[in-house]
Design a protein around this motif. Structure first.
Motif, short mmCIF file in Angstrom:
data_model
loop_
_atom_site.label_atom_id
_atom_site.label_comp_id
_atom_site.label_asym_id
_atom_site.label_seq_id
_atom_site.Cartn_x
_atom_site.Cartn_y
_atom_site.Cartn_z
N ILE A 155 -7.43 -11.43 -5.64
CA ILE A 155 -6.57 -10.96 -4.55
C ILE A 155 -5.11 -11.30 -4.84
CG2 ILE A 155 -6.03 -11.18 -2.10
CD1 ILE A 155 -8.62 -9.68 -2.66
N THR A 195 -16.92 -3.26 3.03
CA THR A 195 -16.26 -4.35 3.75
C THR A 195 -16.97 -4.73 5.03
OG1 THR A 195 -14.80 -2.70 4.76
CG2 THR A 195 -13.96 -3.89 2.85
N TYR A 218 -6.32 -3.50 -7.58
CA TYR A 218 -7.54 -4.32 -7.53
C TYR A 218 -8.52 -3.88 -8.61
CZ TYR A 218 -11.60 -6.74 -5.55
OH TYR A 218 -12.70 -7.54 -5.36
N THR A 262 -12.68 -14.50 -6.63
CA THR A 262 -12.26 -13.42 -5.72
C THR A 262 -10.87 -13.69 -5.18
OG1 THR A 262 -14.55 -12.93 -5.07
CG2 THR A 262 -12.80 -12.22 -3.57
N MET A 287 -9.57 -7.41 2.40
CA MET A 287 -10.69 -6.75 1.75
C MET A 287 -10.88 -5.33 2.27
SD MET A 287 -11.39 -8.91 -0.43
CE MET A 287 -12.71 -7.96 -1.21
N ASN A 329 -8.20 -12.33 5.95
CA ASN A 329 -9.04 -12.14 4.76
C ASN A 329 -9.80 -10.82 4.84
OD1 ASN A 329 -8.24 -14.64 3.88
ND2 ASN A 329 -10.12 -15.69 4.46
N GLU A 330 -10.36 -10.52 6.00
CA GLU A 330 -11.08 -9.26 6.16
C GLU A 330 -10.12 -8.09 6.08
OE1 GLU A 330 -13.64 -9.01 9.50
OE2 GLU A 330 -14.88 -10.71 8.90
#
Length: 239
Positions: free
Chosen positions: A117, A38, A86, A113, A29, A25-26
């Motif tokens: 994505i 981030t 995005y 969110t 982002m 997930n990180e």
């Protein structure tokens, strides 16, 4: 905390990639936002504990790569496309709406969110001409050159790509056959991206592996097909 855990449990069903792997997930982002944006809550907490203040004095220490391959140039190019997509998704979402403060504990906000994505991944697939009009992935003959050009430039990766593409296409098809949720965008590209990242991370040659405790734990979890949970501090602790 209980509210957040319940929220994550519910919205984990939103897409084929279920967003349970906080490391990935990180990574997602990090590709979509600038470095400052981030910085994670966990990074901030760790720094505050270390220096006795709440000030953001350092750059993010966690790097979301556990294989020292030679794909930086390719990844930088695809990262720019991800950011473009995005921004397009966000602009479409926000057209004619009133901006509200971000509530990190709102299920609705987190769910949105995640949907953004998924839509971003579909947008990238469309711009790269690897999905059809419905958002489903095209054949291996199209995907293999795409993966090689954008994500797998090293010689060791080349003989593995076809097998990984076949594996990930099957995984995407299995998810499609069993999912019952309504989607704003087709999640095929999102899940394919996670599957390919997992395959490449596990296949990384020993001599090219990042040997941090964090990456060792990530490889261990991925090999067992387990998510790396942000709620277990040891999963990210390099001390």
């Amino acid at each position: 905390m209980l509210k957040l855990v319940v929220c994550l449990s519910v919205i984990g069903l939103v897409a084929s990639y279920d967003f349970k792997d906080s490391f990935y997930n990180e990574h997602l982002m990090e590709d979509l936002l600038d470095d400052r944006a981030t910085l994670t809550l966990m990074d901030r907490f760790k720094r505050a504990a270390a220096d006795g203040s709440g000030e953001d004095k350092c750059k993010r220490q966690n790097k979301h790569k556990c294989c020292n391959d030679s794909n930086e140039e390719n990844l930088d190019k695809i990262k720019e496309l991800k950011k473009e997509c995005y921004n397009e998704v966000k602009a479409k979402d926000e057209a004619g709406t009133v901006q509200e403060p971000i509530d990190f504990f709102s299920c609705e906000k987190i769910n949105k969110t995640k949907q953004d994505i998924v839509c971003t991944a579909e947008c990238v697939g469309r711009k790269k001409n690897v999905i059809d009009e419905k958002g489903d992935l095209l054949a291996p003959a199209v995907l293999i050159p795409f993966v090689k050009e954008n994500f797998a430039a090293d010689a060791w990766q080349e003989p593995l790509i076809a097998g990984f593409v076949d594996t990930c296409l099957k995984e995407v098809a299995d998810k499609k056959a069993t999912r019952k949720d309504e989607y704003r965008c087709n999640p095929a590209s999102s899940h394919f991206g996670y599957c390919m990242w997992r395959q490449m991370t596990l296949a990384c040659p020993k001599e090219m592996q990042e040997s941090s405790k964090k990456c060792d734990k990530i490889r261990e979890k991925l090999a067992k097909n387990e998510p790396v949970s942000m709620y277990k501090s040891h999963d990210f602790d390099d001390n």
